[in-house]
Design an enzyme around this catalytic site. Structure first.
Site, PDB file in Angstrom:
ATOM      1  N   LYS A 107       0.816  -1.214   0.000  1.00 20.26           N
ATOM      2  CA  LYS A 107       0.000   0.000   0.000  1.00 20.26           C
ATOM      3  C   LYS A 107       0.852   1.268   0.000  1.00 20.26           C
ATOM      4  O   LYS A 107       0.353   2.345  -0.304  1.00 20.26           O
ATOM      5  CB  LYS A 107      -0.953  -0.018   1.191  1.00 20.26           C
ATOM      6  CG  LYS A 107      -2.027  -1.082   1.028  1.00 20.26           C
ATOM      7  CD  LYS A 107      -3.048  -1.053   2.154  1.00 20.26           C
ATOM      8  CE  LYS A 107      -4.168  -2.041   1.915  1.00 20.26           C
ATOM      9  NZ  LYS A 107      -3.730  -3.439   2.148  1.00 20.26           N
TER      10      LYS A 107
HETATM   11  C1  LIG Z   1      -4.457  -4.550   1.620  1.00 22.35           C
HETATM   12  C2  LIG Z   1      -3.712  -5.822   1.557  1.00 22.35           C
HETATM   13  C3  LIG Z   1      -4.099  -6.883   0.694  1.00 22.35           C
HETATM   14  C4  LIG Z   1      -5.352  -6.818  -0.164  1.00 22.35           C
HETATM   15  O1  LIG Z   1      -5.228  -5.951  -1.239  1.00 22.35           O
HETATM   16  P1  LIG Z   1      -6.527  -5.485  -2.068  1.00 22.35           P
HETATM   17  O2  LIG Z   1      -6.043  -4.494  -3.046  1.00 22.35           O
HETATM   18  O3  LIG Z   1      -7.474  -4.898  -1.058  1.00 22.35           O
HETATM   19  O4  LIG Z   1      -7.108  -6.696  -2.712  1.00 22.35           O
HETATM   20  C5  LIG Z   1      -3.302  -8.019   0.626  1.00 22.35           C
HETATM   21  N1  LIG Z   1      -2.211  -8.143   1.419  1.00 22.35           N
HETATM   22  C6  LIG Z   1      -1.810  -7.167   2.260  1.00 22.35           C
HETATM   23  C7  LIG Z   1      -0.610  -7.398   3.099  1.00 22.35           C
HETATM   24  C8  LIG Z   1      -2.537  -5.982   2.370  1.00 22.35           C
HETATM   25  O5  LIG Z   1      -2.143  -5.019   3.230  1.00 22.35           O
END
Ligand SMILES: *Cc1c(COP(=O)(O)O)cnc(C)c1O
Length: 431
Positions: A107
């Site tokens: 993210k």
């Molecule tokens: C947010 C997150 C996900 C999921 O990603 P999406 O884009 O919501 O499908 C998977 N793994 C981790 C470690 C995350 O922080």
């Protein structure tokens, strides 16, 4: 480029409007009217470009002259200042490591870009922008870290007291400056409900220009295409079709991958990998989208019962179920299967995967077993195993090294304001 709402009731928005508003008034999601195609020359030549060079080119195509070129370049180079290395595990298997940013999860890429884009938009207005985020852990830290020090923007993070890990809490509460942590005596759902009420409140609306920073914002979706390009750029020339397995919750990450593919990136197939919150794998099997209340798992960043980006996935394919199924397969894993897979990866490849990455690897193996054998398989490692050290250490019987970025936080002083779990307390605090 104009952006439309997937609910088709709201009028079109410019990039600036879509980013500052977050959600269209009709409660749909913003999508670009068209996805640009990059030239085959660019894609073939990526292997000799740096990640920031690739990123600038891709963002320029996506944002289509919405920003002055030098501004976009600076913003992208600042945001994408860490790599997404592709690590080879065997002849036909790679892992794309997306955890080399400041908060050790993928993210960071999008949060850092969004912070700079919003910062640019508010720089020349005298009105301060206020961001409210509810977090169960990862989103809040990436957003807080992305926005710290960005002039003209204040960030309030609401997190459930006692329900985030100690290190996650430090990531949320030690930044200071324009970031304020609010420790809510309640659950994540309470935090989210308080944020929603704030957006609807007229008094707050007259005092603050409020916006959100979660994955429904188009500014968080588009930069997630970048590491797919970076991944393909690192593959040695070969004829096998590329299959990418994406550990998924809200499906922003996978949707961004499909956008990258539409831009001309040669990815043969995608795999939607989930834990037991398997709404999308079940949709791919049955054609029925049936949201559920989310269930807790060890891959908790994917505990989503109503994936918010599903509407975008549909929009990309004009709702054509057969076409979606041609490009995307779905597999889910229980916690026991996830643990078993973490052990398998460790034994076979001497590689420590976090629970989310393990879900991705398992889905890739299932796809292979299904018949498609000759492929270049890539699974995404969405977080550093140290972020989930308790599960990893329990499952593998090893000690996980905590990266300096995390361990130095342990010594820092937590600063948070405690609030009861009701909207009037939040409102009083903000006013
Ligand atoms: C947010 C997150 C996900 C999921 O990603 P999406 O884009 O919501 O499908 C998977 N793994 C981790 C470690 C995350 O922080």
């Amino acid at each position: 480029m104009k952006y439309y709402s997937t609910n088709q009731q709201s009028s079109d928005a410019t990039l600036r409007e879509a980013v500052l508003r977050g959600l269209p008034p009709d409660n749909g999601l913003y999508m670009p009217y068209s996805i640009p195609r990059l030239s085959p020359d660019f894609i073939e030549g990526m292997s000799s470009l740096s990640f920031p060079e690739i990123a600038v080119e891709v963002m320029a195509a996506l944002l289509d002259a919405e920003l002055p070129q030098d501004v976009l370049r600076e913003m992208t180079e600042e945001a994408i200042n860490f790599d997404a290395p592709l690590v080879q595990l065997d002849e036909h298997l790679h892992v794309l490591e997306l955890f080399h940013g400041p908060t050790l999860a993928f993210k960071d890429f999008a949060a850092r870009f969004m912070a700079r884009l919003m910062g640019y938009y508010v720089r020349n207005s005298d009105e301060e922008l206020t961001i409210l985020v509810a977090t169960s852990g990862d989103t809040g830290s990436a957003v807080a870290n992305g926005f710290v020090g960005v002039a003209g923007i204040r960030v309030f993070i609401l997190y459930p007291s006692g329900r985030v890990s100690p290190l996650q809490e430090k990531q949320l509460t030690t930044l200071g400056e324009n970031i304020t942590a609010l420790e809510i005596d309640g659950s994540f759902d309470d935090c989210q409900a308080m944020v929603k009420s704030a957006f609807l409140d007229e008094t707050l609306g007259t005092h603050y220009r409020l916006t959100s920073a979660n994955s429904i914002n188009i500014a968080r979706l588009l930069p997630q295409t970048l590491y797919y390009f970076r991944a393909v750029a690192q593959i040695r020339k070969q004829a096998l079709p590329i299959v990418m397995s994406v550990p998924s919750g809200n499906f922003g990450n996978l949707t961004a991958g499909l956008i990258a593919r539409k831009m001309g990136l040669p990815i043969y197939h995608f795999i939607a990998a989930t834990n037991i919150n398997d709404i999308v794998p079940r949709y791919l099997a049955s054609g029925l989208f049936d949201p559920q209340v989310s269930r807790s798992t060890i891959s908790n960043a994917m505990d989503v019962g109503n994936p918010s980006n599903f509407q975008r996935l549909l929009a990309l394919y004009d709702g054509d179920f057969a076409a979606i199924r041609k490009d995307v397969s779905g597999f889910s894993a229980t916690d026991d299967e996830t643990r078993e897979t973490m052990q398998g990866i460790y034994q076979h490849f001497d590689y420590v995967a976090d629970p989310h990455g393990a879900v991705g690897y398992r889905a890739l193996q299932q796809f292979r077993a299904f018949g498609q054998k000759a492929m270049c398989g890539i699974f995404l490692e969405t977080a550093h195993p140290a972020k989930f050290d308790t599960v990893v250490e329990e499952t593998l019987g090893i000690k996980v090294d905590i990266p300096a970025a995390l361990s130095s936080l342990a010594k820092r002083q937590k600063v948070a304001t405690s609030l009861p779990a009701n909207f009037s307390a939040l409102k009083e605090f903000l006013l």
